[in-house]
Motif scaffolding. Structure first.
Motif, PDB file in Angstrom:
ATOM      1  N   ILE A 293       0.845  -1.198   0.000  1.00 61.07           N
ATOM      2  CA  ILE A 293       0.000   0.000   0.000  1.00 61.07           C
ATOM      3  C   ILE A 293       0.884   1.253   0.000  1.00 61.07           C
ATOM      4  O   ILE A 293       0.613   2.225  -0.713  1.00 61.07           O
ATOM      5  CB  ILE A 293      -0.965  -0.016   1.211  1.00 61.07           C
TER       6      ILE A 293
ATOM      7  N   ARG B  71       0.756   4.075  -2.921  1.00 62.77           N
ATOM      8  CA  ARG B  71       0.497   5.491  -2.629  1.00 62.77           C
ATOM      9  C   ARG B  71       1.637   6.357  -3.138  1.00 62.77           C
ATOM     10  O   ARG B  71       1.412   7.461  -3.645  1.00 62.77           O
ATOM     11  CB  ARG B  71       0.318   5.699  -1.123  1.00 62.77           C
TER      12      ARG B  71
ATOM     13  N   GLY C  61      -1.321   6.293  -6.243  1.00 63.88           N
ATOM     14  CA  GLY C  61      -2.583   5.556  -6.195  1.00 63.88           C
ATOM     15  C   GLY C  61      -3.267   5.652  -4.835  1.00 63.88           C
ATOM     16  O   GLY C  61      -2.776   6.318  -3.921  1.00 63.88           O
ATOM     17  N   LEU C  62      -4.423   4.978  -4.742  1.00 62.33           N
ATOM     18  CA  LEU C  62      -5.162   4.850  -3.488  1.00 62.33           C
ATOM     19  C   LEU C  62      -5.494   6.206  -2.857  1.00 62.33           C
ATOM     20  O   LEU C  62      -5.315   6.417  -1.664  1.00 62.33           O
ATOM     21  CB  LEU C  62      -4.382   3.975  -2.492  1.00 62.33           C
TER      22      LEU C  62
ATOM     23  N   LEU D 260      -6.838   7.335   0.887  1.00 65.93           N
ATOM     24  CA  LEU D 260      -6.321   6.483   1.963  1.00 65.93           C
ATOM     25  C   LEU D 260      -5.412   7.341   2.847  1.00 65.93           C
ATOM     26  O   LEU D 260      -4.594   8.121   2.346  1.00 65.93           O
ATOM     27  CB  LEU D 260      -5.549   5.302   1.361  1.00 65.93           C
TER      28      LEU D 260
ATOM     29  N   THR E 195      -1.894   3.303   7.228  1.00 67.53           N
ATOM     30  CA  THR E 195      -2.122   1.895   7.524  1.00 67.53           C
ATOM     31  C   THR E 195      -1.425   1.543   8.840  1.00 67.53           C
ATOM     32  O   THR E 195      -0.340   2.051   9.129  1.00 67.53           O
ATOM     33  CB  THR E 195      -1.601   0.981   6.399  1.00 67.53           C
TER      34      THR E 195
ATOM     35  N   VAL F 109      -6.631  -0.010   7.784  1.00 61.96           N
ATOM     36  CA  VAL F 109      -6.493   1.003   6.743  1.00 61.96           C
ATOM     37  C   VAL F 109      -7.405   2.159   7.131  1.00 61.96           C
ATOM     38  O   VAL F 109      -8.600   1.949   7.333  1.00 61.96           O
ATOM     39  CB  VAL F 109      -6.928   0.427   5.377  1.00 61.96           C
TER      40      VAL F 109
ATOM     41  N   TYR G   7      -9.060   5.964   6.183  1.00 64.16           N
ATOM     42  CA  TYR G   7      -9.343   6.772   4.984  1.00 64.16           C
ATOM     43  C   TYR G   7     -10.185   7.978   5.342  1.00 64.16           C
ATOM     44  O   TYR G   7     -10.778   8.058   6.416  1.00 64.16           O
ATOM     45  CB  TYR G   7     -10.010   5.913   3.910  1.00 64.16           C
TER      46      TYR G   7
ATOM     47  N   THR H 179     -12.934   9.604  -0.343  1.00 63.54           N
ATOM     48  CA  THR H 179     -13.174   8.304  -0.980  1.00 63.54           C
ATOM     49  C   THR H 179     -14.227   7.571  -0.151  1.00 63.54           C
ATOM     50  O   THR H 179     -14.819   8.151   0.753  1.00 63.54           O
ATOM     51  CB  THR H 179     -11.871   7.481  -1.069  1.00 63.54           C
TER      52      THR H 179
ATOM     53  N   LEU I  86     -12.370   1.837  -2.053  1.00 64.37           N
ATOM     54  CA  LEU I  86     -11.030   1.419  -1.619  1.00 64.37           C
ATOM     55  C   LEU I  86     -10.855  -0.088  -1.562  1.00 64.37           C
ATOM     56  O   LEU I  86      -9.821  -0.623  -1.958  1.00 64.37           O
ATOM     57  CB  LEU I  86     -10.719   1.995  -0.241  1.00 64.37           C
TER      58      LEU I  86
ATOM     59  N   GLN J 171      -9.619  -2.024  -4.489  1.00 61.46           N
ATOM     60  CA  GLN J 171      -8.224  -1.704  -4.827  1.00 61.46           C
ATOM     61  C   GLN J 171      -7.256  -2.468  -3.921  1.00 61.46           C
ATOM     62  O   GLN J 171      -6.189  -2.898  -4.354  1.00 61.46           O
ATOM     63  CB  GLN J 171      -7.972  -0.198  -4.691  1.00 61.46           C
ATOM     64  N   ILE J 172      -7.657  -2.641  -2.642  1.00 55.59           N
ATOM     65  CA  ILE J 172      -6.828  -3.425  -1.725  1.00 55.59           C
ATOM     66  C   ILE J 172      -6.853  -4.890  -2.144  1.00 55.59           C
ATOM     67  O   ILE J 172      -5.824  -5.570  -2.180  1.00 55.59           O
ATOM     68  CB  ILE J 172      -7.348  -3.287  -0.268  1.00 55.59           C
TER      69      ILE J 172
END
Lengths: 346, 251
Positions: free
Chosen positions: B36, B40, B44-45, B48, B51, B60, B62, B67, B72, B75-76
């Motif tokens: 992750i 990032r 990306g993500l 978020l 973590t 995680v 957010y 978002t 999310l 995507q994870i």
């Protein structure tokens, strides 16, 4: 150096912004304002971005001496502040608005009535070095904010600006509606550690805020919640508003200064829309909990944020504070016409 | 690989890899934490926030204004489906530790008695344990370090101490730890390191990180004092302890 000097400390005043984000993996609690709406509104009234650090006032606020040419402060929350100048008796001020203060004046923030927190923002903010990207005070480890602790007598809070920026004083058009009714929660992460009866107890009972309520969390009193798989889990992450239930069966809601991981099963988590309400709850108050879905909680949060933005867009121009020179003119009715004309157009 | 997604409100969820403490499961947690981080770093993500790894789950967090959980989670899932590189090797960290005397090791004799060893055998077993940092938490910089020699397993003390000194090295259950602050604690105190696990004068105040591979190395009181003085002064280069610090204790 321009500053606000604490001439008389309050009880639990700490510097807070929206939290120390990004270091939970290193065991660092986020801390941050217990009522992010209150801090955001105070900042907006003072003309600051929402994440500027302000003072979180608990129970009773400090008396602050202005050691600057002038400073604009804004207060939000159920306060009855006053202005002290020379030997004159304290002059009442309003909360939920900004005030322009001059050198030598003392702002008496006063008692917080009916909530556990209120906020003070100063235009431009404080010149205190951030720690791990944040000015939030985490007093348990003595870090962040002003020397890692609540304010004490003779502390000097350095101001970024030597004088208040030009502009009108502003006030909230009306008190912000934090909502009423049950505190919204989302089941999990360990709702499967509780019996069906235990889950029902949790969402059908009334719980009272105990005296053990602070920035770390709130212990509630009320009917005990039955576990089915026990109170202990392999420690995992604790999000904001997590409701852990130790073996004794009473819920503890974990807030800003919560530890990053913990080993008690968590029946549910307070929806972020209602975290500011939790941050304002006083001992003795009762609440009920009601479950909502993740998606519903997310939209409730977005609606609340839109309402905060509308409240900010709807600020009204406020009559200048009682403390500046103009105040004397108001009192002597020399410029009433101007005042009323201005209020009439806002 | 099957994972469970657990709700932690509308600002966080947990990705749970299993319900036991094992190097394999923790390795997957750390691998997703790293994956992750890389996603990032590559932009990306979005939304978020951070973590939080623990023994067998990754939380995680957010921003629900940026978002949603529904955006999310797939995507994870995709990151996990692509395969997690669980062979990543953590930093090797060598911790100097003084096991001498009642002041630093008040529980050493009792641990020896209860594990039917001599104090020297307890020290030897601690020095030989292949430790790994599983999780940081409870207080800033406090690491739960697993890998203790099984012959040293003991439950926590029945009566926790109200106050124990910073940098105390302690054991309990299958773990060892180093207290970052003067604090209460219920573990067995068997030594002290001159290093601070948390030093807010530093840009990176926390010394250990999840995934670090640790060994303890024995120093005597004079060597302890020499290093402690430099730590106190804030002049020490921490990176030494990720490689070689023998120069610090040469006469």
């Amino acid at each position: 150096m321009s500053a606000l000097k604490v001439v008389r400390p309050g009880l639990f005043d700490t510097v807070q912004d929206l939290g120390r984000i990004g270091y939970m993996a290193l065991g660092m609690p986020t801390a941050g304002a217990m009522d992010r709406v209150g801090l955001a509104l105070a900042n907006a009234l003072a003309g600051n971005p929402a994440n500027t650090a302000g003072l979180e006032i608990g129970v009773m606020g400090p008396d602050l001496l202005v050691e600057a040419e002038s400073v604009r402060i804004a207060l939000t929350g159920p306060l009855s502040p006053a202005l002290i100048e020379g030997d004159s008796p304290p002059k009442p001020l309003e909360s939920d608005r900004s005030h322009l203060l001059k050198r030598g004046q003392i702002l008496r923030v006063g008692m917080v009535e009916g909530s556990s927190t209120a906020y003070l923002a100063v235009a431009g903010g404080f010149t205190i070095a951030p720690f791990m990207g944040s000015l939030s005070t985490y007093a348990r480890a003595g870090i962040g904010g002003f020397e890692g602790r609540k304010l004490a007598a003779d502390d000097v809070l350095p101001l970024k600006l030597d004088s208040a920026p030009a502009g009108d004083e502003r006030k909230l058009a009306g008190p912000f509606d934090y909502g009423s009714g049950p505190i919204r929660v989302i089941w999990g992460p360990q709702d499967d550690y509780f019996s069906e009866a235990g889950r029902q107890t949790f969402v059908t009972s009334e719980y009272t805020v105990s005296k053990e309520a602070d920035r770390m969390g709130i212990r509630f009193e009320g009917p005990t919640i039955e576990h089915s798989k026990g109170a202990d889990i392999i420690s995992d992450g604790i999000g904001p508003g997590a409701i852990q239930v130790p073996g004794a069966g009473l819920p503890i809601v974990l807030l800003g200064d919560r530890q990053t991981v913990g080993g008690y099963s968590k029946i549910a988590t307070v929806a972020s829309v209602d975290l500011p309400r939790l941050g304002r709850l006083l001992p003795g108050r009762t609440v009920r909990f009601a479950a909502v879905s993740v998606a519903d909680a997310e939209s409730l949060r977005r609606e609340q944020d839109a309402r905060v933005q509308r409240a900010i867009a709807g600020f009204q121009v406020a009559r200048p504070a009682g403390g500046i020179d103009l105040a004397r003119l108001y009192e002597e009715n020399l410029i009433d016409g101007i005042v009323y004309e201005r209020e009439a157009v806002t | 690989m099957s994972v469970r997604y657990l709700s932690c409100g509308d600002t966080a969820f947990s990705v749970e890899f299993g319900n036991e403490i094992s190097p394999q499961i923790n390795g997957q947690v750390m691998a997703l934490h790293a994956a992750i981080g890389q996603a990032r770093a590559a932009g990306g993500l979005g939304g978020l926030v951070e973590t939080v790894p623990s023994m067998r789950a990754l939380m995680v967090t957010y921003d629900p204004l940026a978002t949603t959980r529904a955006e999310l989670q797939p995507q994870i899932d995709a990151l996990i489906a692509r395969g997690l590189a669980t062979d990543a090797v953590g930093r090797k960290v060598r911790i100097p530790c003084c096991y001498d005397g009642e002041e630093f090791a008040p529980d050493l004799a009792e641990v020896a008695e209860r594990t039917r060893k001599t104090p020297e055998q307890v020290i030897a077993a601690h020095l030989a344990s292949p430790f790994k940092v599983y999780v940081l938490g409870f207080m800033p910089g406090l690491a739960y370090i697993a890998g203790l020699d099984p012959t040293l397993y003991l439950p926590r003390r029945a009566q926790p101490r109200v106050r124990l000194p910073r940098s105390t090295v302690a054991i309990a259950m299958d773990m060892t730890t180093i207290y970052p602050f003067e604090s209460p604690g219920g573990w067995h105190l068997i030594g002290r390191t001159p290093l601070w696990m948390f030093d807010q004068r530093r840009e990176q105040p926390v010394f250990l990180a999840p995934g670090d591979l640790l060994t303890f190395e024995r120093i005597d009181r004079a060597q302890y004092d020499a290093i402690a003085q430099k730590v106190e002064a804030g002049t020490l280069d921490w990176s030494l302890f990720y490689s070689d610090w023998s120069e610090l204790i040469e006469p």
